[in-house]
Design a protein around this motif. Structure first.
Motif, PDB file in Angstrom:
ATOM      1  N   GLN A   2       2.909  -4.751  14.330  1.00 22.12           N
ATOM      2  CA  GLN A   2       1.887  -5.880  13.918  1.00 22.12           C
ATOM      3  C   GLN A   2       2.608  -7.070  13.996  1.00 22.12           C
ATOM      4  O   GLN A   2       3.652  -7.232  13.932  1.00 22.12           O
ATOM      5  CB  GLN A   2       1.793  -5.491  12.401  1.00 22.12           C
ATOM      6  CG  GLN A   2       0.827  -4.431  12.133  1.00 22.12           C
ATOM      7  CD  GLN A   2       0.843  -4.405  10.424  1.00 22.12           C
ATOM      8  OE1 GLN A   2       1.601  -4.474   9.885  1.00 22.12           O
ATOM      9  NE2 GLN A   2      -0.777  -4.166   9.942  1.00 22.12           N
ATOM     10  N   ASP A  40      -4.608 -10.365   2.605  1.00 24.93           N
ATOM     11  CA  ASP A  40      -5.102  -8.866   3.004  1.00 24.93           C
ATOM     12  C   ASP A  40      -4.064  -8.122   3.501  1.00 24.93           C
ATOM     13  O   ASP A  40      -3.770  -6.846   3.108  1.00 24.93           O
ATOM     14  CB  ASP A  40      -6.134  -9.177   4.117  1.00 24.93           C
ATOM     15  CG  ASP A  40      -7.336  -9.653   3.629  1.00 24.93           C
ATOM     16  OD1 ASP A  40      -8.300 -10.110   4.524  1.00 24.93           O
ATOM     17  OD2 ASP A  40      -7.598  -9.483   2.384  1.00 24.93           O
ATOM     18  N   ARG A  41      -3.061  -8.320   4.277  1.00 21.48           N
ATOM     19  CA  ARG A  41      -1.870  -8.046   4.791  1.00 21.48           C
ATOM     20  C   ARG A  41      -0.940  -7.569   3.682  1.00 21.48           C
ATOM     21  O   ARG A  41      -0.501  -6.420   3.542  1.00 21.48           O
ATOM     22  CB  ARG A  41      -1.214  -8.743   5.615  1.00 21.48           C
ATOM     23  CG  ARG A  41      -0.214  -7.874   6.252  1.00 21.48           C
ATOM     24  CD  ARG A  41       0.685  -8.494   7.508  1.00 21.48           C
ATOM     25  NE  ARG A  41       1.984  -7.988   7.803  1.00 21.48           N
ATOM     26  CZ  ARG A  41       2.756  -8.340   8.666  1.00 21.48           C
ATOM     27  NH1 ARG A  41       2.706  -9.376   9.355  1.00 21.48           N
ATOM     28  NH2 ARG A  41       3.895  -7.315   9.276  1.00 21.48           N
ATOM     29  N   THR A  43      -1.759  -7.037   0.689  1.00 21.61           N
ATOM     30  CA  THR A  43      -2.677  -6.304  -0.370  1.00 21.61           C
ATOM     31  C   THR A  43      -2.332  -4.719   0.470  1.00 21.61           C
ATOM     32  O   THR A  43      -2.151  -3.734  -0.306  1.00 21.61           O
ATOM     33  CB  THR A  43      -4.193  -6.391  -0.234  1.00 21.61           C
ATOM     34  OG1 THR A  43      -4.100  -7.690  -0.694  1.00 21.61           O
ATOM     35  CG2 THR A  43      -4.804  -5.365  -1.000  1.00 21.61           C
ATOM     36  N   ASN A  44      -2.560  -4.609   1.709  1.00 24.99           N
ATOM     37  CA  ASN A  44      -2.163  -3.422   2.421  1.00 24.99           C
ATOM     38  C   ASN A  44      -0.916  -2.949   2.289  1.00 24.99           C
ATOM     39  O   ASN A  44      -0.661  -1.778   2.150  1.00 24.99           O
ATOM     40  CB  ASN A  44      -2.678  -3.374   3.924  1.00 24.99           C
ATOM     41  CG  ASN A  44      -4.075  -3.927   4.098  1.00 24.99           C
ATOM     42  OD1 ASN A  44      -4.833  -3.348   3.309  1.00 24.99           O
ATOM     43  ND2 ASN A  44      -4.467  -4.320   5.234  1.00 24.99           N
ATOM     44  N   ASN A  45       0.054  -3.609   2.350  1.00 27.29           N
ATOM     45  CA  ASN A  45       1.319  -3.223   2.285  1.00 27.29           C
ATOM     46  C   ASN A  45       1.909  -2.831   0.702  1.00 27.29           C
ATOM     47  O   ASN A  45       2.647  -1.963   0.613  1.00 27.29           O
ATOM     48  CB  ASN A  45       2.313  -4.771   2.547  1.00 27.29           C
ATOM     49  CG  ASN A  45       2.618  -5.042   4.000  1.00 27.29           C
ATOM     50  OD1 ASN A  45       2.269  -4.058   4.659  1.00 27.29           O
ATOM     51  ND2 ASN A  45       2.936  -6.134   4.199  1.00 27.29           N
ATOM     52  N   SER A  47      -0.498  -1.308  -1.199  1.00 28.09           N
ATOM     53  CA  SER A  47      -1.143  -0.011  -1.484  1.00 28.09           C
ATOM     54  C   SER A  47      -1.130   0.984  -0.451  1.00 28.09           C
ATOM     55  O   SER A  47      -1.746   2.134  -0.749  1.00 28.09           O
ATOM     56  CB  SER A  47      -3.008  -0.435  -1.727  1.00 28.09           C
ATOM     57  OG  SER A  47      -3.272  -1.238  -0.553  1.00 28.09           O
ATOM     58  N   SER A  48      -0.578   0.814   0.669  1.00 34.08           N
ATOM     59  CA  SER A  48      -0.546   1.708   1.783  1.00 34.08           C
ATOM     60  C   SER A  48       0.660   2.658   1.759  1.00 34.08           C
ATOM     61  O   SER A  48       1.588   2.222   1.306  1.00 34.08           O
ATOM     62  CB  SER A  48      -1.007   1.241   3.412  1.00 34.08           C
ATOM     63  OG  SER A  48      -2.188   0.553   3.186  1.00 34.08           O
ATOM     64  N   SER A  50       4.031   3.612   3.137  1.00 35.21           N
ATOM     65  CA  SER A  50       5.201   3.160   3.830  1.00 35.21           C
ATOM     66  C   SER A  50       6.511   3.747   3.247  1.00 35.21           C
ATOM     67  O   SER A  50       6.427   4.612   2.081  1.00 35.21           O
ATOM     68  CB  SER A  50       5.232   1.483   3.716  1.00 35.21           C
ATOM     69  OG  SER A  50       5.632   1.017   2.443  1.00 35.21           O
ATOM     70  N   SER A  58       2.986   3.272  -4.835  1.00 32.75           N
ATOM     71  CA  SER A  58       2.046   2.224  -4.427  1.00 32.75           C
ATOM     72  C   SER A  58       0.985   1.693  -5.599  1.00 32.75           C
ATOM     73  O   SER A  58       1.049   2.408  -6.318  1.00 32.75           O
ATOM     74  CB  SER A  58       1.097   2.869  -3.142  1.00 32.75           C
ATOM     75  OG  SER A  58       0.368   4.017  -3.654  1.00 32.75           O
ATOM     76  N   LYS A  61      -5.693  -0.509  -4.996  1.00 33.88           N
ATOM     77  CA  LYS A  61      -6.154  -1.623  -4.188  1.00 33.88           C
ATOM     78  C   LYS A  61      -6.326  -2.719  -5.146  1.00 33.88           C
ATOM     79  O   LYS A  61      -6.072  -4.100  -4.808  1.00 33.88           O
ATOM     80  CB  LYS A  61      -7.474  -1.370  -3.650  1.00 33.88           C
ATOM     81  CG  LYS A  61      -7.326  -0.761  -2.161  1.00 33.88           C
ATOM     82  CD  LYS A  61      -6.947  -1.555  -1.136  1.00 33.88           C
ATOM     83  CE  LYS A  61      -6.746  -0.911   0.066  1.00 33.88           C
ATOM     84  NZ  LYS A  61      -6.555  -1.769   1.325  1.00 33.88           N
TER      85      LYS A  61
END
Length: 335
Positions: A2, A40-41, A43-45, A47-48, A50, A58, A61
């Protein structure tokens, strides 16, 4: 792989231009579209899956999106403030700070964890500190003893480079000696910017010896601050406590507000206050109620009142003052 935060901004700055002409690339500020992509990125970090969310958990959303917006807003404000100090630069240092602040705040939010639910109600997480906030307050919630580890965590925002805090409130938290040593260098670093300090009820439950040591540490750390307001209420100071704040009090000549309520101020302590504060020419507020001052203490305080020509808010009730002390105070207020 990314793209990094810096890549997002750099790509935004390198949009194609149909006309060939000399130009300079400005990396700051990022466009609204770039900022939204970053939210957006983040938010993904949050909630996703890792390595960090596996360790700390986490967020949903919805919660992640709320935090992501706060993180990006705070990071943008901090970086933009930095950029305004170097407007002739290409903005690269602002972009780096933007990325650094985002990464740091993401990790802090993950460490703090998702919202807790208590009695069916959602407890909202504390908002990310903004670069332009001026009031730092740890007094909310239940009274609590704090040690070195808790102090490190609570006072972390005060260590942020470029913070704008001018007012601090440490009330309702009982500092231990180890916590005071943590606070000492932090307060020293803020000497040139602090204007209002609230240390009311910050040593509750400590032994006299420990409390005096803590007050001496805070006094030395804050010595030389040009304060407008100082609150030392609810600390059972007595004369020993007042003198423990000698370094701080002796360095104050611009106070506009002084609060010494419910402090066990005896006649000796009242005399110490009169002795230690070098000037009250700017004092507008003096709240001194619920003490053990008595007539002799009131006579000492009347000297402070007499030397305060701008005084407009004076409270001295419940201080065991009888006619002699009352007359001295009345005469001082008339001068």
């Amino acid at each position: 792989m990314q793209p990094s935060f810096e890549d997002f901004v750099a790509m935004d700055a390198m949009s194609p231009n149909s006309q060939r002409r000399p130009f300079s690339i400005k990396l700051w500020p990022p466009s609204l579209n770039t900022r939204l992509m970053l939210v957006d990125r983040i938010t993904n970090n949050l909630s996703s899956q890792s390595i960090f969310t596996q360790k700390y958990g986490s967020l949903s959303k919805e919660e992640a999106a709320e935090n992501a917006k706060q993180i990006e807003d705070a990071a943008f404000a901090s970086a933009n403030q930095h950029y305004e100090k170097e407007p002739d630069g290409d903005g690269s240092s602002a972009v780096q700070l933007y990325a650094k602040e985002c990464s740091k705040q993401i990790l802090e939010v993950l460490k703090r964890g998702p919202r807790a639910i208590e009695d069916g109600e959602v407890i909202k997480v504390e908002k990310v500190t903004r670069a332009n906030e001026t009031f730092f307050d740890i007094s909310k919630g239940q009274r609590a003893f704090i040690g070195a580890e808790e102090a490190q965590e609570l006072l972390r925002p005060l260590k942020e480079p470029g913070n704008s805090y001018t007012k601090i409130c440490f009330s309702n938290r009982s500092f231990g000696l180890d916590a005071a040593y943590v606070a000492e260098p932090i307060l020293k670093s803020l000497k040139d910017q602090l204007q209002e300090v609230d240390l009311s009820d910050f040593i509750a439950g400590r032994s006299e010896d420990e409390a005096l040591d803590i007050m001496n540490i805070f006094s030395a750390a804050l010595e030389g601050c040009v304060l407008k307001s100082l609150n030392l209420s609810n600390n059972a100071l007595g004369e020993k406590g007042v003198r423990a704040f000698e370094k701080l009090l002796k360095s104050q000549s611009s106070l506009e507000e002084l609060y010494l309520m419910n402090n066990g101020i005896s006649k000796e302590a009242a005399r110490a206050i009169c002795e230690l504060i070098p000037s009250t020419e700017k004092l507008r507020v003096l709240q001194f109620h619920n003490n053990m001052t008595g007539d002799e203490g009131a006579i000492a305080i009347s000297e402070v009142v007499r030397c305060s020509p701008l005084l407009e808010d004076f409270r001295c009730s419940s201080t065991r003052v009888e006619s002699e002390g009352g007359i001295a105070l009345s005469k001082a207020l008339l001068t």
